[in-house]
Design an enzyme around this catalytic site. Structure first.
Site, PDB file in Angstrom:
ATOM      1  N   SER A 132       0.771  -1.119  -0.118  1.00 40.26           N
ATOM      2  CA  SER A 132      -0.111   0.039  -0.080  1.00 40.26           C
ATOM      3  C   SER A 132       0.820   1.282  -0.113  1.00 40.26           C
ATOM      4  CB  SER A 132      -0.964   0.100   1.036  1.00 40.26           C
ATOM      5  OG  SER A 132      -1.605   1.399   1.303  1.00 40.26           O
ATOM      6  N   TYR A 146      -1.919  -1.078  10.078  1.00 36.77           N
ATOM      7  CA  TYR A 146      -1.923  -1.209   8.752  1.00 36.77           C
ATOM      8  C   TYR A 146      -0.448  -0.598   8.210  1.00 36.77           C
ATOM      9  CZ  TYR A 146      -3.849  -1.291   3.809  1.00 36.77           C
ATOM     10  OH  TYR A 146      -3.898  -1.400   2.822  1.00 36.77           O
TER      11      TYR A 146
HETATM   12  P1  NDP Z   1     -11.313  -6.425  -0.214  1.00 36.36           P
HETATM   13  O1  NDP Z   1     -11.615  -6.385   1.364  1.00 36.36           O
HETATM   14  O2  NDP Z   1     -12.350  -5.733  -1.177  1.00 36.36           O
HETATM   15  O3  NDP Z   1     -10.985  -7.974  -0.587  1.00 36.36           O
HETATM   16  C1  NDP Z   1     -10.028  -8.464   0.183  1.00 36.36           C
HETATM   17  C2  NDP Z   1      -9.781  -9.925  -0.382  1.00 36.36           C
HETATM   18  O4  NDP Z   1      -8.548 -10.590   0.371  1.00 36.36           O
HETATM   19  C3  NDP Z   1     -10.856 -10.722  -0.369  1.00 36.36           C
HETATM   20  O5  NDP Z   1     -11.033 -11.651  -1.402  1.00 36.36           O
HETATM   21  C4  NDP Z   1     -10.589 -11.633   0.703  1.00 36.36           C
HETATM   22  O6  NDP Z   1     -11.280 -12.908   0.784  1.00 36.36           O
HETATM   23  C5  NDP Z   1      -8.962 -11.726   0.733  1.00 36.36           C
HETATM   24  N1  NDP Z   1      -8.788 -11.902   2.451  1.00 36.36           N
HETATM   25  C6  NDP Z   1      -8.906 -11.085   3.314  1.00 36.36           C
HETATM   26  N2  NDP Z   1      -8.261 -11.723   4.376  1.00 36.36           N
HETATM   27  C7  NDP Z   1      -7.799 -13.079   4.130  1.00 36.36           C
HETATM   28  C8  NDP Z   1      -7.592 -14.240   4.836  1.00 36.36           C
HETATM   29  N3  NDP Z   1      -7.553 -14.046   6.181  1.00 36.36           N
HETATM   30  N4  NDP Z   1      -7.314 -15.286   4.196  1.00 36.36           N
HETATM   31  C9  NDP Z   1      -7.596 -15.211   2.585  1.00 36.36           C
HETATM   32  N5  NDP Z   1      -8.097 -14.230   2.091  1.00 36.36           N
HETATM   33  C10 NDP Z   1      -8.200 -13.123   2.744  1.00 36.36           C
HETATM   34  O7  NDP Z   1      -9.909  -5.885  -0.297  1.00 36.36           O
HETATM   35  P2  NDP Z   1      -9.012  -4.650  -1.290  1.00 36.36           P
HETATM   36  O8  NDP Z   1      -9.480  -5.473  -2.755  1.00 36.36           O
HETATM   37  O9  NDP Z   1      -9.447  -3.309  -1.383  1.00 36.36           O
HETATM   38  O10 NDP Z   1      -7.479  -5.008  -0.867  1.00 36.36           O
HETATM   39  C11 NDP Z   1      -6.748  -5.970  -1.317  1.00 36.36           C
HETATM   40  C12 NDP Z   1      -5.409  -5.719  -0.903  1.00 36.36           C
HETATM   41  O11 NDP Z   1      -5.109  -4.336  -1.554  1.00 36.36           O
HETATM   42  C13 NDP Z   1      -5.036  -5.720   0.469  1.00 36.36           C
HETATM   43  O12 NDP Z   1      -3.675  -6.268   0.928  1.00 36.36           O
HETATM   44  C14 NDP Z   1      -5.145  -4.361   0.588  1.00 36.36           C
HETATM   45  O13 NDP Z   1      -4.489  -3.994   1.989  1.00 36.36           O
HETATM   46  C15 NDP Z   1      -4.564  -3.689  -0.483  1.00 36.36           C
HETATM   47  N6  NDP Z   1      -4.908  -2.468  -0.483  1.00 36.36           N
HETATM   48  C16 NDP Z   1      -6.140  -1.829  -0.895  1.00 36.36           C
HETATM   49  C17 NDP Z   1      -6.235  -0.414  -1.191  1.00 36.36           C
HETATM   50  C18 NDP Z   1      -7.601   0.139  -1.434  1.00 36.36           C
HETATM   51  O14 NDP Z   1      -7.726   1.188  -1.232  1.00 36.36           O
HETATM   52  N7  NDP Z   1      -8.750  -0.695  -1.804  1.00 36.36           N
HETATM   53  C19 NDP Z   1      -5.095   0.489  -1.103  1.00 36.36           C
HETATM   54  C20 NDP Z   1      -3.930  -0.037  -0.871  1.00 36.36           C
HETATM   55  C21 NDP Z   1      -3.691  -1.424  -0.593  1.00 36.36           C
HETATM   56  P3  NDP Z   1     -12.328 -13.300   1.530  1.00 36.36           P
HETATM   57  O15 NDP Z   1     -13.602 -12.250   1.219  1.00 36.36           O
HETATM   58  O16 NDP Z   1     -12.943 -14.613   0.918  1.00 36.36           O
HETATM   59  O17 NDP Z   1     -12.133 -13.635   2.910  1.00 36.36           O
END
Ligand code: NDP
Length: 237
Positions: A132, A146
């Site tokens: 991030s 975070y």
């Molecule tokens: P979402 O919350 O929309 O999606 C998160 C995804 O990660 C889901 O598919 C979820 O799966 C999976 N996930 C979360 N925890 C687990 C776990 N314990 N085990 C397996 N899978 C897991 O998040 P984003 O798409 O927004 O974010 C994705 C990545 O991008 C993250 O690392 C986030 O920190 C990073 N990010 C996002 C930003 C943003 O503004 N959106 C900005 C900067 C970085 P499930 O639902 O099946 O648990």
């Protein structure tokens, strides 16, 4: 568009948001894609059916499950670690167990998955972790855990690039700014605050992040490793 025909790709955390866009991108480019989910079984199964990919349950908070999933999926040409989450709130009030789980999912899992993938990965392998821009800049209170987790990935990539480089394996961090997902919807309450920090005053789209991941995974990026790649509308500039 890159051509990933015949490439074996594992995406940790692919059921929703940025991860789902990465699944779609690699599937469209011909790769054999396996992705994990934790809580979103329905979304994961629907995405797998739509894209011809394979969804498997694996909680990134469980170290041994992550290592086993990577081992059983190998040898991988490409590993993408996307699973991650944020906690919001005063550091003095947050539950210590919640903070430790965040570190397990956002830091420990990427480290152990990367190391395990490299055991079997062939020359030319690619490891890409979603960090991030908050690894570089944390302009608001309440998100120290975070920021800690995302800056830890920077040191990990620099170090593992040294370990894996002699085998032609690269490892890179993609650092998004605000991206329109369930975790950070563009129509959410933080919209004006976040856009105020940015030169391009909109949220990014998951597909834009997936495009950067695909380039890093492709043949043009073989000399790119141990590096952070920010895609943030100048949030961190
Ligand atoms: P979402 O919350 O929309 O999606 C998160 C995804 O990660 C889901 O598919 C979820 O799966 C999976 N996930 C979360 N925890 C687990 C776990 N314990 N085990 C397996 N899978 C897991 O998040 P984003 O798409 O927004 O974010 C994705 C990545 O991008 C993250 O690392 C986030 O920190 C990073 N990010 C996002 C930003 C943003 O503004 N959106 C900005 C900067 C970085 P499930 O639902 O099946 O648990």
């Amino acid at each position: 568009m890159s051509d990933f025909a015949g490439k074996s790709v594992l995406i940790l955390g692919g059921s929703r948001g940025i991860g789902a866009a990465i699944v779609r991108r690699f599937a469209a480019d011909g790769a054999k894609v396996v992705f994990t989910y934790n809580g979103s079984q329905g979304a994961a199964e629907a995405l797998a059916a739509e894209t011809g990919t394979t969804a498997v349950p694996t909680d990134s908070g469980e170290r041994d499950a992550v290592i086993a999933r990577v081992r059983e999926s190998g040898p991988l040409d490409i590993l993408v670690v996307n699973a991650g989450f944020a906690l919001f709130g005063d550091a003095l009030d947050l539950d210590a167990d919640d903070v430790d789980r965040l570190i397990r999912v956002n830091v420990n899992a990427p480290y152990h998955a990367s190391v395990e993938a490299a055991r079997q990965m062939p020359e030319g392998g690619r490891i890409i972790v979603i960090g991030s821009v908050n690894g570089d800049r944390m302009p608001v209170p309440g998100m120290a855990s975070y920021a800690l987790s995302k800056s830890a990935l920077q040191g990990m990539a620099r170090g593992l690039a040294r370990d894996f480089g002699p085998r032609g394996i690269t490892i890179n961090i993609v650092q998004p700014g605000p991206i329109d997902t369930d975790a950070n919807p563009e129509d959410g309450p933080m919209r004006e605050l976040m856009h105020g920090f940015m030169a391009i005053k909109r949220h990014g789209r998951p597909e834009e992040v997936a495009g950067m991941v695909a380039w890093l995974a492709g043949p043009e990026a073989g000399f790119v490793t141990g590096a952070m790649h920010t895609i943030d509308g100048a949030f961190g500039a």
